[in-house]
Motif scaffolding. Structure first.
Motif, mmCIF file in Angstrom:
data_model
loop_
_atom_site.group_PDB
_atom_site.id
_atom_site.type_symbol
_atom_site.label_atom_id
_atom_site.label_comp_id
_atom_site.label_asym_id
_atom_site.label_seq_id
_atom_site.Cartn_x
_atom_site.Cartn_y
_atom_site.Cartn_z
ATOM 1 N N ASP A 291 13.128 11.896 -31.073
ATOM 2 C CA ASP A 291 12.057 11.693 -30.094
ATOM 3 C C ASP A 291 10.832 10.987 -30.681
ATOM 4 O O ASP A 291 9.987 10.484 -29.929
ATOM 5 N N HIS A 292 10.750 10.924 -31.986
ATOM 6 C CA HIS A 292 9.609 10.255 -32.623
ATOM 7 C C HIS A 292 9.587 8.766 -32.277
ATOM 8 O O HIS A 292 8.508 8.180 -32.104
ATOM 9 N N ASN A 293 10.755 8.151 -32.188
ATOM 10 C CA ASN A 293 10.844 6.729 -31.824
ATOM 11 C C ASN A 293 12.229 6.474 -31.250
ATOM 12 O O ASN A 293 13.127 5.991 -31.943
ATOM 13 N N VAL A 294 12.381 6.808 -29.991
ATOM 14 C CA VAL A 294 13.684 6.702 -29.327
ATOM 15 C C VAL A 294 14.220 5.280 -29.396
ATOM 16 O O VAL A 294 15.418 5.053 -29.605
ATOM 17 N N MET A 295 13.349 4.292 -29.229
ATOM 18 C CA MET A 295 13.819 2.909 -29.173
ATOM 19 C C MET A 295 14.354 2.427 -30.518
ATOM 20 O O MET A 295 15.250 1.576 -30.554
ATOM 21 N N ARG A 296 13.858 2.955 -31.616
ATOM 22 C CA ARG A 296 14.422 2.556 -32.916
ATOM 23 C C ARG A 296 15.834 3.104 -33.066
ATOM 24 O O ARG A 296 16.742 2.413 -33.565
ATOM 25 N N PHE A 297 16.051 4.320 -32.612
ATOM 26 C CA PHE A 297 17.404 4.870 -32.656
ATOM 27 C C PHE A 297 18.322 4.150 -31.668
ATOM 28 O O PHE A 297 19.510 3.947 -31.949
#
Length: 392
Positions: free
Chosen positions: A299-305
């Protein structure tokens, strides 16, 4: 992209039969008497040690041997190596083996000129002001230690696994003959593939913006592992496959894919407590920990995952629910690791959930660091996810 200095002075000597050039390479970098440091009997039985010694003999360079390096190398052998080097007037260390042998060699190299206990470097009490020069004949593609300034050693008293870094311990040269990998067992090969991917992911998950070039370099190494990993398991004697994996392992950890971006290294730190306590293979421990860490911090950076999921594992982007894509990518990573024979949870690794408090206490995460700063409760949660992980 952040400001950075990139320094990678190692000469890489790649290809079939290049171990026969060790003598001239040692001479090129000023060595006049060598400690040949290696692990188990396979380097001897295969004839590799004899070829290395013959090359040194041909160059007129005397040598002393010290074998016995174990996975997760121990401080006791480092102390023995330091004593041997000092007593014999040795001025160059030649590591013949994988990451454990190279890391042990680096510890010896730092310890010889140091007046105190070499373990000071691994506790953060001191920094190496100098070190003996090191050369490498690499036999395993995994740790990337052949091109890095890093070393990890385990202190037997308390089984503390800790790392040290210094530009002085970057190898002067690394001989890389992919044919030496062809006899590795499938499990060891898979552990190496996992470690290579983890080295990339520790850099890929960053809080630095606008790092497209290094994103793409990271993804290239990861895609190579996804393609070549299963091929290496199915066809272990394939030289070209081994060559791609061997060079990928170096690129993954010589610093180039991490230039100009913040990095993480939480998964490595968390795993070190597993391999220190259970003496499991580092790559196997990472296979259990890294996807679990991903689940916890997604959830810290969904788009990176989600980017990882689409670019590396070919998942379809769900624009209405990017987190679904991100989670599918994490599942795809865990399925890939399982497909090459890696464990995915504590039971398969041989770890015990009741030992989680002990590992957290030894790790002592404090205020945390990395992509998502972690405290003790966070590390506990990641270990708990790892204990119960499934392929679903």
């Amino acid at each position: 992209m952040d400001n950075f200095n990139f320094y990678s002075p190692t000469e890489f000597v790649f290809g079939m039969g290049r171990e026969n050039e060790c003598g001239e390479l040692v001479k090129k970098y000023g060595g006049t008497k060598v400690l040949i440091h290696y692990g188990g009997g396979s380097a001897v039985r295969s004839g590799l040690i004899d070829r290395v010694k013959a090359s040194l003999d041909a160059a007129g360079i005397p040598h002393v041997e010290l074998g016995g390096v174990k996975p997760n190398p121990h401080d006791s052998l480092v102390y023995k190596g330091i004593e041997i080097v000092r007593q014999n007037g040795i001025d160059f260390i030649l590591a013949v083996g994988g990451g454990s042998t190279i890391d042990s060699s680096k510890a010896i190299a730092m310890g010889v000129p140091y007046k105190g206990d070499f373990w000071d470097f691994y506790e953060g009490k001191a920094s190496a002001a100098c070190a003996l020069p090191i050369g490498v004949v690499q036999t395993i593609a995994a740790a990337g230690s052949e091109g890095s300034g890093d070393s990890v050693v385990t202190k037997e008293d308390g089984m503390l696994k800790r790392g040290a870094s210094s530009e002085h311990i970057r190898p002067k040269f690394a001989v890389q003959n992919p044919a030496l990998l062809c006899t590795l067992p499938a499990y060891q090969t898979a552990c190496g593939i996992t470690d290579i991917m983890a080295h990339v992911f520790e850099r890929y998950f960053t809080n630095t913006l606008e790092v497209e070039i290094t994103d793409r370099l990271c993804e290239a190494v990861l895609l190579t592992m996804v393609k070549e990993g299963p091929r290496a398991i199915a066809d272990p004697a394939n030289y070209q496959v081994r060559a791609n994996i061997m060079w990928a392992g170096t690129v993954a950890h010589n610093g180039v894919v991490g230039c100009g971006r913040s990095q993480d290294w939480n998964s490595h730190a968390i795993e070190h407590e597993l391999s220190a306590l259970y003496d499991c293979a580092h790559g196997a421990g990472l296979a259990v920990i890294m996807p679990s860490w991903m689940e916890y911090v997604v959830d810290h950076n969904v788009m990176r995952f989600a980017q990882m999921a689409t670019r590396v594992f070919g998942c379809q982007m769900n624009f209405e629910n990017p987190k679904a894509t991100a989670l599918e990518g994490i599942k795809a990573f865990r399925r890939f690791l399982h497909s090459i024979g890696m464990p995915i949870n504590f039971a398969e690794l041989g770890a015990k959930e009741e030992d989680i408090p002990k590992m957290v206490e030894k790790l002592n995460p404090g205020d945390g660091w990395g992509f998502v700063p972690l405290k003790a409760k966070d590390v506990t949660a990641i270990y708990t996810i790892a204990a119960h992980a499934t392929l679903e």
